[in-house]
Design a protein around this motif. Structure first.
Motif, PDB file in Angstrom:
ATOM      1  N   MET A 124     -10.093  -6.098  -9.145  1.00 47.72           N
ATOM      2  CA  MET A 124     -11.370  -5.809 -10.241  1.00 47.72           C
ATOM      3  C   MET A 124     -10.956  -4.373 -10.502  1.00 47.72           C
ATOM      4  O   MET A 124     -10.756  -3.376  -9.654  1.00 47.72           O
ATOM      5  CB  MET A 124     -12.718  -5.713  -9.478  1.00 47.72           C
ATOM      6  N   ARG A 130       0.742  -1.183  -0.002  1.00 48.29           N
ATOM      7  CA  ARG A 130       0.051  -0.057   0.068  1.00 48.29           C
ATOM      8  C   ARG A 130       0.881   1.285  -0.034  1.00 48.29           C
ATOM      9  O   ARG A 130       2.157   1.101   0.360  1.00 48.29           O
ATOM     10  CB  ARG A 130      -0.889  -0.120   1.162  1.00 48.29           C
ATOM     11  N   GLY A 161      -6.075 -11.675  -3.988  1.00 46.69           N
ATOM     12  CA  GLY A 161      -6.608 -12.267  -5.261  1.00 46.69           C
ATOM     13  C   GLY A 161      -5.993 -11.252  -6.134  1.00 46.69           C
ATOM     14  O   GLY A 161      -4.874 -10.823  -5.943  1.00 46.69           O
ATOM     15  N   PRO A 163      -3.597  -6.923  -4.589  1.00 45.78           N
ATOM     16  CA  PRO A 163      -4.312  -6.604  -3.318  1.00 45.78           C
ATOM     17  C   PRO A 163      -4.024  -7.699  -2.421  1.00 45.78           C
ATOM     18  O   PRO A 163      -4.463  -8.903  -2.567  1.00 45.78           O
ATOM     19  CB  PRO A 163      -5.639  -6.244  -3.948  1.00 45.78           C
ATOM     20  N   ALA A 164      -3.482  -7.417  -1.164  1.00 44.08           N
ATOM     21  CA  ALA A 164      -3.347  -8.479  -0.271  1.00 44.08           C
ATOM     22  C   ALA A 164      -3.816  -8.140   1.156  1.00 44.08           C
ATOM     23  O   ALA A 164      -3.135  -7.313   1.916  1.00 44.08           O
ATOM     24  CB  ALA A 164      -1.850  -8.869  -0.191  1.00 44.08           C
ATOM     25  N   PHE A 204      -4.559 -12.756   2.872  1.00 47.19           N
ATOM     26  CA  PHE A 204      -4.994 -13.241   1.495  1.00 47.19           C
ATOM     27  C   PHE A 204      -4.852 -12.218   0.320  1.00 47.19           C
ATOM     28  O   PHE A 204      -5.299 -11.050   0.660  1.00 47.19           O
ATOM     29  CB  PHE A 204      -6.272 -13.849   1.719  1.00 47.19           C
ATOM     30  N   GLU A 222     -12.010  -0.829  -8.588  1.00 52.19           N
ATOM     31  CA  GLU A 222     -11.186  -0.564  -7.068  1.00 52.19           C
ATOM     32  C   GLU A 222     -10.345   0.555  -7.279  1.00 52.19           C
ATOM     33  O   GLU A 222     -10.202   1.232  -6.409  1.00 52.19           O
ATOM     34  CB  GLU A 222     -10.808  -1.752  -6.534  1.00 52.19           C
TER      35      GLU A 222
HETATM   36  N1  LIG Z   1      -9.433  -7.545  -5.119  1.00 55.18           N
HETATM   37  C1  LIG Z   1      -9.311  -7.316  -3.666  1.00 55.18           C
HETATM   38  N2  LIG Z   1      -9.955  -6.239  -3.281  1.00 55.18           N
HETATM   39  C2  LIG Z   1     -10.449  -6.010  -1.752  1.00 55.18           C
HETATM   40  C3  LIG Z   1     -10.978  -7.144  -1.183  1.00 55.18           C
HETATM   41  C4  LIG Z   1     -10.940  -7.190  -0.085  1.00 55.18           C
HETATM   42  C5  LIG Z   1     -10.828  -5.812   0.900  1.00 55.18           C
HETATM   43  C6  LIG Z   1     -10.557  -4.904  -0.016  1.00 55.18           C
HETATM   44  C7  LIG Z   1     -10.197  -3.339   0.945  1.00 55.18           C
HETATM   45  N3  LIG Z   1     -11.338  -2.933   1.066  1.00 55.18           N
HETATM   46  C8  LIG Z   1     -11.313  -1.747   1.872  1.00 55.18           C
HETATM   47  C9  LIG Z   1     -10.914  -0.695   0.974  1.00 55.18           C
HETATM   48  C10 LIG Z   1     -10.378   0.478   1.628  1.00 55.18           C
HETATM   49  C11 LIG Z   1     -11.535   1.303   2.006  1.00 55.18           C
HETATM   50  C12 LIG Z   1     -12.627   0.983   1.250  1.00 55.18           C
HETATM   51  N4  LIG Z   1     -12.098  -0.280   0.069  1.00 55.18           N
HETATM   52  C13 LIG Z   1     -10.047  -5.055  -1.392  1.00 55.18           C
HETATM   53  C14 LIG Z   1      -8.602  -8.486  -2.962  1.00 55.18           C
HETATM   54  C15 LIG Z   1      -8.118  -8.501  -1.956  1.00 55.18           C
HETATM   55  C16 LIG Z   1      -7.581  -9.582  -1.284  1.00 55.18           C
HETATM   56  C17 LIG Z   1      -7.688 -10.627  -2.126  1.00 55.18           C
HETATM   57  S1  LIG Z   1      -8.925 -10.021  -3.490  1.00 55.18           S
END
Ligand SMILES: N=C(Nc1cccc(CNC[C@@H]2CCCN2)c1)c1cccs1
Ligand code: HEM
Length: 359
Positions: free
Chosen positions: A236, A129, A233, A212-213, A231, A239
């Motif tokens: 998309m 990040r 993946g 993204p992990a 974890f 994002e």
């Molecule tokens: N593609 C992905 N995106 C993802 C998945 C889970 C959580 C997040 C982060 N979500 C929080 C963020 C930070 C603020 C709003 N969105 C991204 C992956 C992340 C890990 C595996 S898949």
């Protein structure tokens, strides 16, 4: 539910899904019962850990990417205790997952909670990040979402370059001590952004990291909590293109993108934000594809999710979901997801938020 009940429920479902015979199941249930009676907890077999982690992904209501739940790679790091070993394991995760761009969905499971305490925690929200720097005059350089964590890293002695895309170090908590270590620069793959038709787009100097992990959620399987189970993946595109670079409280780039395309930003009814969003998202998808880095557009992702729903139907499992997260932030009504409802029931195994160890 008691630990006994949670364990029995998970193991029965797990063995049934894996086609393991009733005698083996009966023996295992008895063994677990005794272990819990004697020690207050129980230890998953490698097979139970692997399938439990995959079930947790399958049960993640906010995830549109669940079609591939059975293909996840699972690394068992429950015996990893030493500081240097923890950092090495995290680097190996990132290298394996990146796979020179052919991203492999992967999870690394560290030791479970013992007497309510986590043996090791990763403090980062994600393994990769960008830093966020808040200057005294209020201007922000980098990712505003990272301001607090960046301050923590600086308090621990970390010096960033001060650019808008400084990769943050990894911070772990071991025996109530915070330790930090940088990823070597060649471990974190990044993608510079260019537009498929507009050559001057690259002058915006935008880029994003490939993988993204998520490293701050806990994994719960059959009543056992794994506080550290990073974890990954693949992304998309929306994002990055519709949230990370577009949100006013993130990188806030829509106006600059609109100017590259000479859009009239004087009135909202010209839909300049919408046109800028589409071009930014096209640039993200085009750049990942040009660099041969895995990514999925939101229409393809929705189609894959539809296939996931069909397969779950055949497996006689109800697909639960959180509609507010499953719909993509660009053209949501152009996907089937928008036009149906989902029961947002929390199944187990699953991933959960946990206390952030910094403010
Ligand atoms: N593609 C992905 N995106 C993802 C998945 C889970 C959580 C997040 C982060 N979500 C929080 C963020 C930070 C603020 C709003 N969105 C991204 C992956 C992340 C890990 C595996 S898949
Ligand atoms: C393989 C490609 C994958 C894609 C394209 C994908 C896509 C997404 C997207 C777009 C979100 C919403 C994120 C946001 O809006 O911030 C999400 C959420 C989520 N995904 Fe997936 N995902 C993938 C793999 C995985 C894997 C491997 C896991 C876990 C093993 C997972 C677990 C989750 C969880 C737990 C959430 C909710 C996170 C939260 O509550 O903040 N996903 N996914």
């Amino acid at each position: 539910m008691s630990l006994q009940e949670q364990a029995a429920s998970f193991i029965s479902t797990c063995y049934q899904e894996l086609g393991i015979d009733a005698t083996t199941l009966g023996d295992r249930l008895q063994q677990v019962k005794v272990e819990i009676e004697e020690t207050g907890t129980y230890t998953h077999t490698y097979e139970e850990l692997v399938h439990g982690a995959k079930m947790a992904w399958r049960n993640s209501n906010k995830c549109i990417g669940r079609l591939f739940w059975e293909t996840m790679n699972v690394f068992d790091a429950r015996e990893v205790k030493e500081e240097s070993e923890v950092f090495n394991t995290l680097k190996n995760h990132m290298t394996f997952a990146t796979n020179e761009g052919r991203i492999r969905p992967t999870i690394t499971v560290f030791a479970p909670e013992k007497d309510g305490k986590a043996p090791v925690r990763v403090i980062n929200h994600q393994l990769a990040r960008y830093a966020g720097y808040e200057h005294p005059d209020g201007t922000v350089i980098g990712d505003p979402d990272s301001i607090a964590f960046t301050k923590l890293c600086q308090d621990l002695g970390w010096q960033g370059k001060g650019s808008a895309f400084d990769l943050l170090p990894i911070v772990i908590k071991l025996d109530s001590t915070l330790v930090l270590q940088e990823f070597e620069s060649d471990i974190v793959l990044e993608v510079p952004f260019e537009h498929p038709e507009e050559p001057s787009f690259k002058e915006l100097d935008l880029k994003w990291y490939a993988v993204p992990a998520i490293s701050d959620m806990q994994l719960e399987i059959g009543g056992i909590t794994y506080p550290t189970a990073p974890f990954n993946g693949w992304y998309m595109g929306t994002e990055i293109g519709a949230r990370n670079l577009a949100d006013s409280f993130r990188y806030d780039k829509l106006k600059e993108v609109a100017e590259v395309f000479h859009l009239d930003t004087s009135k909202t009814s010209a839909l300049w934000k919408d046109r800028a969003l589409v071009e930014l998202n096209r640039a993200v998808l085009h750049s990942f594809q040009e660099n041969r880095v895995s990514i999925v557009d939101h229409h393809t992702a929705a189609e894959q999710f539809r296939k996931f729903q069909q397969r779950e139907e055949r497996a006689e499992r109800e697909v639960t979901g959180d509609w507010t997260w499953l719909i993509p932030p660009v053209s949501p009504a152009a996907t089937h997801i928008f036009h149906q409802g989902f029961k947002n029931e929390e199944k187990s195994p699953n991933f959960f938020y946990q206390d952030k160890l910094y403010d």
